[in-house]
Every structure is written in structure tokens, then in C-alpha cells.
Design a protein around this motif. Structure first.
Motif, PDB file in Angstrom:
ATOM      1  N   VAL A 258      31.277  26.339  49.828  1.00  0.00           N
ATOM      2  CA  VAL A 258      30.370  27.309  49.193  1.00  0.00           C
ATOM      3  C   VAL A 258      31.010  28.702  49.163  1.00  0.00           C
ATOM      4  O   VAL A 258      30.794  29.482  48.221  1.00  0.00           O
ATOM      5  CB  VAL A 258      28.990  27.359  49.898  1.00  0.00           C
ATOM      6  N   PHE A 259      31.814  29.010  50.197  1.00  0.00           N
ATOM      7  CA  PHE A 259      32.569  30.268  50.182  1.00  0.00           C
ATOM      8  C   PHE A 259      33.527  30.272  48.990  1.00  0.00           C
ATOM      9  O   PHE A 259      33.639  31.263  48.255  1.00  0.00           O
ATOM     10  CB  PHE A 259      33.345  30.416  51.490  1.00  0.00           C
ATOM     11  N   GLY A 260      34.200  29.141  48.764  1.00  0.00           N
ATOM     12  CA  GLY A 260      35.126  29.023  47.647  1.00  0.00           C
ATOM     13  C   GLY A 260      34.439  29.069  46.296  1.00  0.00           C
ATOM     14  O   GLY A 260      34.959  29.659  45.342  1.00  0.00           O
ATOM     15  N   ILE A 261      33.240  28.432  46.185  1.00  0.00           N
ATOM     16  CA  ILE A 261      32.478  28.501  44.934  1.00  0.00           C
ATOM     17  C   ILE A 261      32.124  29.943  44.623  1.00  0.00           C
ATOM     18  O   ILE A 261      32.226  30.408  43.475  1.00  0.00           O
ATOM     19  CB  ILE A 261      31.209  27.635  45.020  1.00  0.00           C
ATOM     20  N   GLY A 262      31.726  30.669  45.656  1.00  0.00           N
ATOM     21  CA  GLY A 262      31.440  32.089  45.481  1.00  0.00           C
ATOM     22  C   GLY A 262      32.662  32.843  45.006  1.00  0.00           C
ATOM     23  O   GLY A 262      32.584  33.700  44.107  1.00  0.00           O
ATOM     24  N   MET A 263      33.844  32.508  45.564  1.00  0.00           N
ATOM     25  CA  MET A 263      35.069  33.169  45.143  1.00  0.00           C
ATOM     26  C   MET A 263      35.395  32.881  43.680  1.00  0.00           C
ATOM     27  O   MET A 263      35.872  33.759  42.958  1.00  0.00           O
ATOM     28  CB  MET A 263      36.230  32.734  46.044  1.00  0.00           C
ATOM     29  N   ILE A 264      35.130  31.662  43.249  1.00  0.00           N
ATOM     30  CA  ILE A 264      35.383  31.323  41.842  1.00  0.00           C
ATOM     31  C   ILE A 264      34.506  32.178  40.925  1.00  0.00           C
ATOM     32  O   ILE A 264      34.981  32.762  39.949  1.00  0.00           O
ATOM     33  CB  ILE A 264      35.115  29.835  41.580  1.00  0.00           C
ATOM     34  N   LEU A 265      33.228  32.252  41.254  1.00  0.00           N
ATOM     35  CA  LEU A 265      32.327  33.047  40.422  1.00  0.00           C
ATOM     36  C   LEU A 265      32.699  34.521  40.462  1.00  0.00           C
ATOM     37  O   LEU A 265      32.610  35.227  39.449  1.00  0.00           O
ATOM     38  CB  LEU A 265      30.880  32.845  40.884  1.00  0.00           C
ATOM     39  N   GLY A 266      33.137  35.000  41.641  1.00  0.00           N
ATOM     40  CA  GLY A 266      33.595  36.384  41.745  1.00  0.00           C
ATOM     41  C   GLY A 266      34.846  36.610  40.907  1.00  0.00           C
ATOM     42  O   GLY A 266      34.989  37.647  40.243  1.00  0.00           O
ATOM     43  N   GLY A 267      35.754  35.633  40.911  1.00  0.00           N
ATOM     44  CA  GLY A 267      36.952  35.734  40.090  1.00  0.00           C
ATOM     45  C   GLY A 267      36.632  35.705  38.607  1.00  0.00           C
ATOM     46  O   GLY A 267      37.233  36.433  37.810  1.00  0.00           O
ATOM     47  N   VAL A 268      35.667  34.853  38.212  1.00  0.00           N
ATOM     48  CA  VAL A 268      35.238  34.799  36.815  1.00  0.00           C
ATOM     49  C   VAL A 268      34.652  36.144  36.406  1.00  0.00           C
ATOM     50  O   VAL A 268      34.966  36.688  35.333  1.00  0.00           O
ATOM     51  CB  VAL A 268      34.197  33.676  36.603  1.00  0.00           C
ATOM     52  N   LEU A 269      33.798  36.700  37.266  1.00  0.00           N
ATOM     53  CA  LEU A 269      33.186  37.997  36.981  1.00  0.00           C
ATOM     54  C   LEU A 269      34.250  39.073  36.798  1.00  0.00           C
ATOM     55  O   LEU A 269      34.179  39.879  35.863  1.00  0.00           O
ATOM     56  CB  LEU A 269      32.242  38.382  38.120  1.00  0.00           C
ATOM     57  N   LEU A 270      35.242  39.055  37.677  1.00  0.00           N
ATOM     58  CA  LEU A 270      36.314  40.052  37.593  1.00  0.00           C
ATOM     59  C   LEU A 270      37.136  39.887  36.325  1.00  0.00           C
ATOM     60  O   LEU A 270      37.479  40.863  35.654  1.00  0.00           O
ATOM     61  CB  LEU A 270      37.216  39.951  38.829  1.00  0.00           C
ATOM     62  N   SER A 271      37.453  38.634  35.964  1.00  0.00           N
ATOM     63  CA  SER A 271      38.264  38.401  34.772  1.00  0.00           C
ATOM     64  C   SER A 271      37.506  38.742  33.501  1.00  0.00           C
ATOM     65  O   SER A 271      38.101  39.167  32.503  1.00  0.00           O
ATOM     66  CB  SER A 271      38.742  36.950  34.731  1.00  0.00           C
ATOM     67  N   VAL A 272      36.173  38.570  33.507  1.00  0.00           N
ATOM     68  CA  VAL A 272      35.356  38.889  32.336  1.00  0.00           C
ATOM     69  C   VAL A 272      35.186  40.398  32.187  1.00  0.00           C
ATOM     70  O   VAL A 272      35.355  40.966  31.104  1.00  0.00           O
ATOM     71  CB  VAL A 272      33.976  38.206  32.424  1.00  0.00           C
ATOM     72  N   LEU A 273      34.863  41.052  33.306  1.00  0.00           N
ATOM     73  CA  LEU A 273      34.650  42.494  33.257  1.00  0.00           C
ATOM     74  C   LEU A 273      35.955  43.249  33.052  1.00  0.00           C
ATOM     75  O   LEU A 273      35.985  44.313  32.435  1.00  0.00           O
ATOM     76  CB  LEU A 273      33.967  42.980  34.542  1.00  0.00           C
ATOM     77  N   GLY A 274      37.064  42.675  33.605  1.00  0.00           N
ATOM     78  CA  GLY A 274      38.363  43.322  33.441  1.00  0.00           C
ATOM     79  C   GLY A 274      38.356  44.734  33.993  1.00  0.00           C
ATOM     80  O   GLY A 274      38.094  44.965  35.166  1.00  0.00           O
ATOM     81  N   SER A 275      38.609  45.716  33.135  1.00  0.00           N
ATOM     82  CA  SER A 275      38.723  47.114  33.563  1.00  0.00           C
ATOM     83  C   SER A 275      37.503  47.945  33.166  1.00  0.00           C
ATOM     84  O   SER A 275      37.601  49.155  32.984  1.00  0.00           O
ATOM     85  CB  SER A 275      39.994  47.732  32.969  1.00  0.00           C
ATOM     86  N   LYS A 276      36.354  47.302  33.065  1.00  0.00           N
ATOM     87  CA  LYS A 276      35.144  48.034  32.684  1.00  0.00           C
ATOM     88  C   LYS A 276      34.721  49.003  33.771  1.00  0.00           C
ATOM     89  O   LYS A 276      34.112  50.041  33.507  1.00  0.00           O
ATOM     90  CB  LYS A 276      34.010  47.052  32.371  1.00  0.00           C
ATOM     91  N   TRP A 277      34.992  48.657  35.032  1.00  0.00           N
ATOM     92  CA  TRP A 277      34.757  49.558  36.155  1.00  0.00           C
ATOM     93  C   TRP A 277      36.094  50.002  36.718  1.00  0.00           C
ATOM     94  O   TRP A 277      37.121  49.357  36.498  1.00  0.00           O
ATOM     95  CB  TRP A 277      33.956  48.875  37.269  1.00  0.00           C
ATOM     96  N   ARG A 278      36.060  51.098  37.449  1.00  0.00           N
ATOM     97  CA  ARG A 278      37.263  51.502  38.155  1.00  0.00           C
ATOM     98  C   ARG A 278      37.552  50.509  39.277  1.00  0.00           C
ATOM     99  O   ARG A 278      36.632  49.933  39.863  1.00  0.00           O
ATOM    100  CB  ARG A 278      37.110  52.908  38.735  1.00  0.00           C
ATOM    101  N   ASP A 279      38.839  50.325  39.591  1.00  0.00           N
ATOM    102  CA  ASP A 279      39.212  49.381  40.642  1.00  0.00           C
ATOM    103  C   ASP A 279      38.575  49.737  41.973  1.00  0.00           C
ATOM    104  O   ASP A 279      38.145  48.861  42.730  1.00  0.00           O
ATOM    105  CB  ASP A 279      40.745  49.341  40.788  1.00  0.00           C
ATOM    106  N   SER A 280      38.481  51.030  42.282  1.00  0.00           N
ATOM    107  CA  SER A 280      37.892  51.449  43.563  1.00  0.00           C
ATOM    108  C   SER A 280      36.411  51.112  43.639  1.00  0.00           C
ATOM    109  O   SER A 280      35.885  50.847  44.728  1.00  0.00           O
ATOM    110  CB  SER A 280      38.090  52.956  43.769  1.00  0.00           C
ATOM    111  N   THR A 281      35.723  51.095  42.494  1.00  0.00           N
ATOM    112  CA  THR A 281      34.298  50.738  42.478  1.00  0.00           C
ATOM    113  C   THR A 281      34.110  49.270  42.830  1.00  0.00           C
ATOM    114  O   THR A 281      33.239  48.913  43.633  1.00  0.00           O
ATOM    115  CB  THR A 281      33.684  51.024  41.095  1.00  0.00           C
ATOM    116  N   TYR A 282      34.953  48.406  42.227  1.00  0.00           N
ATOM    117  CA  TYR A 282      34.900  46.986  42.587  1.00  0.00           C
ATOM    118  C   TYR A 282      35.092  46.814  44.098  1.00  0.00           C
ATOM    119  O   TYR A 282      34.378  46.057  44.754  1.00  0.00           O
ATOM    120  CB  TYR A 282      36.012  46.207  41.866  1.00  0.00           C
TER     121      TYR A 282
END
Length: 403
Positions: A258-282
Motif C-alpha cells: 500500500v505504501f508502494g501504491i501510494g508512491m505510484i499515485l504520487g509519481g503519477v500526480l507529479l508527472s501530470v502536474l510537472g512544473s505547475k508548482w515550484r519544486d520547493s512547494t512540492y
């Protein structure tokens, strides 16, 4: 695009290596947990796994900026495969003593200290700068997928056969990864730019390059504090399942999954949002979420295993939002010619912090219980996240990274 096809080849091979390594990592930790029940033994295993990377890190970068990065990845992955083969043979013939396990973990760590930074230093040589955060999201997804399947497959093979069989599968995973790497071309920085007159001068140049970016220095200090309190949890998760909840290996693998599933969704979110937020905000959001989930894990009752699983999911989902943007900030801040030594320096700082936490966590968990470390580490991580947010909020500090 050509660079996307290159990453498709690399990641398709790496997922096999990372998957089997995840199987080995979880199986060894669970084997030590089940056979010893000692947090101190787990912390020693963590120390021998982290120390080589911490000690060698500042110096490895100099060599990485001289060597062929693809060849370095292949050789280091092959060394990891050889150690898996040796330890696997030991377990197939009998149960080796703890010192044999520690030695093998030590050698694997030495090889990993070359593999990880060489891969990170190669990324900007393949992907355009404006795609680095997105690539970091892809990489987090690969690691996350492996972290889901790895523990489940590892405990299944471990329970059905032996730890030796799991280790031998790691050899096959490394071979597949190396074959896929051989099929891609990674351009090297020009030697005349990379090489300086001496090792000492190159090392000093790497340090001066690193400190030239004040935002990266600040984030790295925050990362070091985060590593002190959070890294021991990687070793303590199985002990939490065994001691606090009174459950076995399959339940421990569920938490990892479940930790890994969460990481996948977090990675998907990051790849979709890309640079919409500043890196420090993430990163600040990630640290606050991780801190809160650790704190709550430290107070859940022994009958609330499902609640612990939910908290582990959100903890995993937050992790890529720190790791990916942090590496993207570094890749944007420095020229490829010096990136290998800078990545090694910052990685070693995190690794040097980890043994401090491991040395403290073992005695604390043995004496006061594993939940105590979860609780207080959560408070510290959340506070670090708030400090990072306040440092960059409303300022142009992060933009200086790219200048």
C-alpha cells in the motif's frame, strides 16, 4: 521523441532490477525481523547498507564525471548481482551467520553508491531541461511499482522456497537491466570540460559548485534532518507489523504494497502536474504529509492495522513529491559536467545523516517500543516541512537555482 524512447528502454530494464532488488531487500529485512526480533540487529543491517554510500559519496562523484556513466551503471549492477549470487548460495546450503549477511549488504551498498548517482547524472544528458521534473515522476513510478510487487513477491517466494531463491532472482533482474542499457546510447560530457588537473582539485571544484547554489544547500540541510528521523522507519516497518500488531510476513508485505501504491499515485500526480508548482512547494507539502502520517502511526492502537495501512498509503503518496522535485532542482542548478560529483555530495550528506538516526532508533525502539520513534519522527518531519515552506514562500529564492 527520441529521448522518450531512450527512457522507455532504460526504465523497462531497470524495473526488473529494481523489482528483484525490492524482493531481496524486503525478504532480508523480514528474515532478520522474524529470526531475531531485534531492532538493534535491523539497525546494524541498515548501517552497513548506508555507511559505504555515505563515506564514498563525496569522492565517487569525481570519478563519475570522468567515467562513462552507462558503463558505470552496468558494472555496479553486475557487482550487486554477484553479491546476490554469493549470499543466495549461502542460504541454499544453510543459514549463514549475521556477519556474512552484513558483509554482503556492505558490498551491495558500495556498488549502489556508484549506480544511483551515475543514473541521476545521466538523466540531464538525455532529457530536455524543461522535462526533468516529469522524468523524475516517471522514475518515481518505476520505483513505486517495484515497491508494490517486490515485497509481495518476495514474501511469497521466501515462504514457498527460501531466501536463497529470492537472491538468485535478483541476479536475473540485473542481467535484464544491463541488456536493456546496452541497447541505448548516452552521450558523455566532453572530457576536456570534465577533467581537472588532479583528484583534489576536482573534489574542491565539486564542493564549490555545490555551495554556489544557496537554495540547494538549504534544501540539502533540510533533507539531512529529514533523513535522520525518517530513514530508520524503512527498517522498522516490519517490526511495527510484528510487534505492535502481532501479524506475520504477509501483513508486513501488505504495508509495503500500500505504501508502494501510494508512491505510484504520487509519481503519477507529479508527472501530470510537472512544473505547475515550484519544486520547493512540492517538497514542503510532502514533508508535512509524511510527518502527520508518521505521528498518527505512532498513536494507533494494536487493533487498528487497517488504519496503519491507510496512513502508510498516504505516506507513500507524499514521498515522490519530495524525492522527484529535489533531484530536479539539483539537475537544473548545475551543468552536466559537474553534476556527477554534486549528486554524490548531496547523496552522501543524506546517507551520513541516516546512520545517526539508525544508531538512535535501535536502542529507542528496543526500550520504548517502535511506535515512539514513529511519533517523534513525525513531529520533526512536519516541522522541517513548515520551515522549507516559509523559506521559499513569496520569495524568488528557488528561481535562483536555475540562474
Amino acid at each position: 521523441m527520441h529521448w522518450k524512447r531512450t527512457f522507455a528502454f532504460i526504465f523497462s530494464g531497470q524495473i526488473f532490477s529494481i523489482l528483484t532488488s525490492s524482493m531481496v531487500q524486503f525478504s532480508i529485512i523480514w528474515h532478520l525481523t522474524e529470526t531475531t526480533g531485534s531492532a538493534s540487529v535491523l539497525m546494524i543491517a541498515g548501517l552497513v547498507g548506508f555507511l559505504p554510500q555515505a563515506i564514498l559519496g563525496p569522492f565517487i562523484g569525481v570519478w563519475l564525471d570522468r567515467w562513462n556513466r552507462k558503463l558505470t551503471m552496468i558494472i555496479s549492477d553486475s557487482m550487486i548481482a554477484v553479491t546476490s549470487l554469493i549470499l543466495g548460495a549461502y542460504y541454499l546450503w544453510g543459514d549463514p551467520s549475521l556477519w556474512v549477511v552484513y558483509v554482503v549488504l556492505f558490498i551491495r551498498s558500495v556498488a549502489s553508491s556508484f549506480h544511483a548517482p551515475s543514473f541521476q547524472a545521466a538523466v540531464p544528458l538525455i532529457a530536455p531541461e524543461d522535462q526533468l521534473t516529469r522524468v523524475a515522476g516517471w522514475q518515481q513510478m518505476v520505483f513505486s511499482a517495484s515497491s508494490i510487487l517486490g515485497p509481495a513477491l518476495g514474501i511469497a517466494v521466501y515462504s514457498a522456497t527460501s531466501l536463497g531463491t529470492v537472491l538468485l532472482l535478483d541476479v536475473a533482474g540485473a542481467l535484464i537491466a544491463n541488456v536493456m542499457l546496452l541497447m541505448v546510447k548516452i552521450h558523455q560530457p566532453k572530457p576536456e570540460v570534465v577533467q581537472a588537473p588532479s583528484f583534489r582539485q576536482e573534489f574542491i571544484l565539486g564542493w564549490r559548485t555545490f555551495v554556489s547554489s544557496k537554495p540547494i544547500v538549504f534544501i540539502t540541510i533540510a533533507m539531512a534532518g529529514f533523513s535522520i528521523v525518517f530513514m530508520p522507519l524503512a527498517m522498522l516497518f516490519p517490526l511495527m507489523t510484528l510487534e505492535h500488531f502481532g501479524r506475520g510476513g504477509y501483513s508486513a508485505s501488505v504495508i509495503e504494497a500500500v505504501f508502494g501504491i501510494g508512491m505510484i499515485l504520487g509519481g503519477v500526480l507529479l508527472s501530470v502536474l510537472g512544473s505547475k508548482w515550484r519544486d520547493s512547494t512540492y517538497m514542503s507539502v510532502s514533508l508535512v504529509i509524511i510527518g502527520l502520517t508518521c505521528l498518527l502511526s505512532g498513536v494507533v492502537g494494536s487493533g487498528a492495522f487497517a488504519a496503519f495501512a491507510v496512513l502508510s498509503f498516504f505516506m507513500g503518496a507524499a514521498a515522490p513529491l519530495f524525492n522527484g522535485p529535489y533531484m530536479a532542482m539539483i539537475q537544473k542548478a548545475y551543468e552536466p559536467e559537474t553534476l556527477g560529483r554534486v549528486i554524490s555530495l548531496v547523496s552522501s550528506m543524506g546517507m551520513l545523516s541516516s546512520p545517526i538516526g539508525l544508531a538512535l532508533a535501535g536502542p529507542v525502539a528496543d526500550r520504548y517500543g517502535v511506535q515512539v520513534w514513529f511519533f517523534w519522527s513525525g513531529i520533526v518531519v512536519a516541522l522541517i516541512g513548515i520551515v522549507v515552506f516559509l523559506k521559499f514562500y513569496g520569495k524568488a529564492g528557488e528561481e535562483q537555482v536555475q540562474g
